[in-house]
Scaffold this active site. Sequence first.
Site, mmCIF file in Angstrom:
data_model
loop_
_atom_site.group_PDB
_atom_site.id
_atom_site.type_symbol
_atom_site.label_atom_id
_atom_site.label_comp_id
_atom_site.label_asym_id
_atom_site.label_seq_id
_atom_site.Cartn_x
_atom_site.Cartn_y
_atom_site.Cartn_z
ATOM 1 N N LYS A 19 0.940 -1.109 -0.058
ATOM 2 C CA LYS A 19 -0.289 -0.448 -0.158
ATOM 3 C C LYS A 19 0.918 1.657 -0.299
ATOM 4 C CE LYS A 19 -4.397 -1.582 1.615
ATOM 5 N NZ LYS A 19 -5.434 -1.759 2.562
ATOM 6 N N GLY A 77 -14.744 -5.633 10.286
ATOM 7 C CA GLY A 77 -14.136 -4.707 9.121
ATOM 8 C C GLY A 77 -15.041 -5.368 7.873
#
Length: 282
Positions: free
Chosen positions: A68, A249
């Site tokens: 990321k 999540g």
Amino acid sequence: MMEKKICGLMGDPVGHSLSPVIHENFARHLGIDMEYKLFHILKGTLHDELPGLYSDGISGLNATVPHKIDVMPELVEIDDLAKAIGAVNTLVRQDNGYKGYNTDIYGLSMEVEEAGVDLKDRFCIILGAGGAARTAAFLCASKGAAKAYILNRTVSKACDIAKDVNEYVGRECLLAMDISDYGSLPEIEEGYVCFQSTKVGLSPNVDEAVIEDMEFYRKVNVGFDLVYNPPETRFMQLVKEAGGTAFNGMKMLIYQAAGAFQMWFDVKIPAEVIEDTKKLLS
Ligand code: ATR
């Protein structure tokens, strides 16, 4: 006939990802001929691997751990918000390479919204200081949280995030702390909104939580675990045992995927399709 589009996820590991199921469900409902592939790409090899994916005609990519942040220098352009957050999870094909976006923050923002939580003027706690914590920190600050305490084992990483976020919002919203000092968090009458963004408790280590002390959980009013596997983490159990509410999540995962898909194909995913995807994964 339109040719089949290929999208995919780059990461290590990628084997247990739910992203193919999510994206292929969106595609099926929207009548888009798309296959979502998993690309197992090791840390440090992205610079060599990404040009190959581009020349293979891949329309869009997601980046997960450990790419990321590392993917950012490989992109032709980065969206302002993703640049500020310092993490990219979505790559959109351009004429000369990929442009990077962050749809994780949209995913988390939707998760929080659907839980009926308004972060404005709330006191927040963020556990962890990796990429996921960065997203939570930006969300708290940009939604107007009164204060967000960011607690990590490695304090320097929490300080870095606090500095970046405070600079971005132009106020001292984030405060970094050593996670072992959680006992000194001030008592807040309405309780804290707590984001669990460490790796602790992730399957197969389902019996672990980064803080075990019930005294800590009594201060928490609502907990969001950015982990979705297992569906009910030890962190969530502890929040509930102390009388709070807790969420995993999963919605964040679905909404970050929706954010990416909408950009890749320039479409709006209808609410019924999102609901159908939630059912599929529950
Ligand atoms: P991601 O990008 O998914 O957030 P990451 O960058 O690897 O993943 O971050 C993982 C987080 O979990 C970090 O905050 C890490 O703490 P350190 O910064 O001190 O490494 C935290 N973490 C992982 N294992 C931990 C453990 N056993 N106890 C406490 N924190 C832990």
